[in-house]
Design an enzyme around this catalytic site. Sequence first.
Site, PDB file in Angstrom:
ATOM      1  CE  LYS A   1     -20.458  26.711 -25.527  1.00  0.00           C
ATOM      2  NZ  LYS A   1     -20.843  24.892 -25.817  1.00  0.00           N
TER       3      LYS A   1
ATOM      4  CB  THR B   1     -42.031  26.039  -6.652  1.00  0.00           C
ATOM      5  OG1 THR B   1     -43.427  26.522  -7.730  1.00  0.00           O
ATOM      6  CG2 THR B   1     -42.376  27.217  -5.268  1.00  0.00           C
ATOM      7  CG  HIS B   2     -42.983  22.656  -9.381  1.00  0.00           C
ATOM      8  ND1 HIS B   2     -43.044  20.803  -9.705  1.00  0.00           N
ATOM      9  CD2 HIS B   2     -44.001  22.613  -8.546  1.00  0.00           C
ATOM     10  CE1 HIS B   2     -44.185  20.667  -8.463  1.00  0.00           C
ATOM     11  NE2 HIS B   2     -44.628  22.152  -8.095  1.00  0.00           N
TER      12      HIS B   2
ATOM     13  CE  LYS C   1      -4.317   2.703   5.688  1.00  0.00           C
ATOM     14  NZ  LYS C   1      -5.827   1.570   4.815  1.00  0.00           N
TER      15      LYS C   1
ATOM     16  CD  GLN D   1      -2.541  -2.855   1.745  1.00  0.00           C
ATOM     17  OE1 GLN D   1      -2.212  -3.032   3.015  1.00  0.00           O
ATOM     18  NE2 GLN D   1      -2.461  -2.640   0.925  1.00  0.00           N
TER      19      GLN D   1
ATOM     20  CB  SER E   1      -0.529  -0.065   1.401  1.00  0.00           C
ATOM     21  OG  SER E   1      -0.119  -0.090   2.516  1.00  0.00           O
TER      22      SER E   1
ATOM     23  CG  ASN F   1      -3.181  -4.891  13.675  1.00  0.00           C
ATOM     24  OD1 ASN F   1      -2.981  -4.532  11.560  1.00  0.00           O
ATOM     25  ND2 ASN F   1      -3.709  -5.485  13.318  1.00  0.00           N
TER      26      ASN F   1
ATOM     27  CD  GLU G   1     -20.567  22.909 -17.605  1.00  0.00           C
ATOM     28  OE1 GLU G   1     -20.934  22.154 -18.755  1.00  0.00           O
ATOM     29  OE2 GLU G   1     -20.064  23.316 -18.272  1.00  0.00           O
TER      30      GLU G   1
ATOM     31  CG  ASN H   1     -18.810  26.559 -22.228  1.00  0.00           C
ATOM     32  OD1 ASN H   1     -18.950  26.288 -22.965  1.00  0.00           O
ATOM     33  ND2 ASN H   1     -16.962  25.549 -23.475  1.00  0.00           N
TER      34      ASN H   1
ATOM     35  CE1 TYR I   1      -6.098  -3.448   9.497  1.00  0.00           C
ATOM     36  CE2 TYR I   1      -5.510  -5.320   8.421  1.00  0.00           C
ATOM     37  CZ  TYR I   1      -5.016  -3.846   8.398  1.00  0.00           C
ATOM     38  OH  TYR I   1      -5.364  -4.132   7.205  1.00  0.00           O
TER      39      TYR I   1
ATOM     40  CB  SER J   1     -16.356  26.433 -27.476  1.00  0.00           C
ATOM     41  OG  SER J   1     -15.765  25.646 -28.635  1.00  0.00           O
TER      42      SER J   1
END
Length: 463
Positions: free
Chosen positions: A287, A159-160, A329, A326, A27, A114, A294, A289, A321, A281
């Site tokens: 564009k 709303t909606h 992580k 392991q 690890s 451990n 996002e 963005n 344990y 873009s």
Amino acid sequence: MSQKTNQQWGGRFTEPTDAFVARFTASVDFDKRLYKQDIQGSVAHARMLTRVGVLTQAECDDIIRGLGEIRVEIERGEFEWSVALEDVHMNIEAALTQKIGITGKKLHTGRSRNDQVATDIRLYLRDETDLILDEITRLQEGLLALAEREADTVMPGFTHLQTAQPVTFGHHLMAWFEMLSRDYERFVDCRKRINVMPLGAAALAGTTYPIDRHYTAELLQFSSPANNSLDAVSDRDFAIEFCAASSLLLMHMTRMSEELVLWASAQFNFVDLPDRFCTGSSIMPQKKNPDVPELVRGKSGRVYGHLFSLLTLMKSQPLAYNKDNQEDKEPLFDSVDTVKGCLRAFADMVPALQAKKDVMKEAALRGFSTATDLADYLVRKGVAFRDAHEIVGLSVAYGIKSGKDLGQMELQELRQFSDVIESDVFDVLTLEGSVSARDHMGGTAPSQVRKAVDAGRQLLAAR
Ligand code: ARG
């Protein structure tokens, strides 16, 4: 026996580990991130062993000096990590023994990897949680400043995703602030359960040495040692809780992101995101963005995934344990990185948001957002609410046909639907009248937004 077996635990083995298995079970590639906490924990453990007479002061001094040098080497990038040594713990211990000789081999007295690894993760997560708490506060400070600036700015409330009633932009931002306050509390609460010390549990049953766990806990600023050794080495609830708190935070941030993406579109055009938080873009020159919101919206996926990884990792694990652990992580580390990255991007971006007040107001004037205000007005003039609802419904139908919002109609036009309507109706049909009328705690009135901002400042000051 011709080939060497593992130096740290190879005593009972008759052949070396298969080369692939050694890589498969190692690890160190990811847990080397815990080097600082591993050294911190070892220093405290050595001090405790010295205090109870298991190590001499000279041995303790050697260990602490050796570990200090190793830390410097790691931070300078000079340390050679070895996959053959499996994990961060055995890499550091082997380096220590190489440096200071046989005393290095005494450090692991009364300890196991451990309880060591469980301690390291808790120390790590405690530090990271503190950074995350600071970042949430920074984002909230940004929201307070913006909400104060936009306390009077009127926008349509939805709303909606359909225009519902006018609200102030400051009020909307303070709704985000509330979500983040709950997230903050969740991390504070989670930190309490992170901050418990496994050391002393050793492999699973405790140790025969006369250890002083309270002293070690004090040195490491844990609130207390864990009560039960079996639980101490196997518990990962705190990591699951951290990922749950992170998932909720990210969920909130996706909601903010979604709104920012909508608002930054040509169709809404409510806000301008600063250029430095957007990209262009390569094919469409016009564009701009909204990449940051996002991406934050998208990154929620991996954090939810990590929550499920950890829940599944722990499911059905017998005490105590197991090597399964392991696998805790990488999900945890990635959750920490993702949460910190998203918070940082938002905390930097939010204060720089530009509200397009005219567009917001114009949008609120469309969509009959003051219809409820007209109904409330009729009720104040003695009309029953259900009848008022009907009257306003007919007025809206007329408005749709004639292309006029309620506030744009002549008094005569409105009076077709009810003769209780008088010229004072225009006080409630304006956007300012509508929002100012909702003047109670938690309401959208500009005065209430200012009060909420003050209360928010007090809350942050008390942290
Ligand atoms: N690398 C291990 C982990 O991350 C450390 C503990 C290993 N303990 C053991 N008995 N193999 O969980």
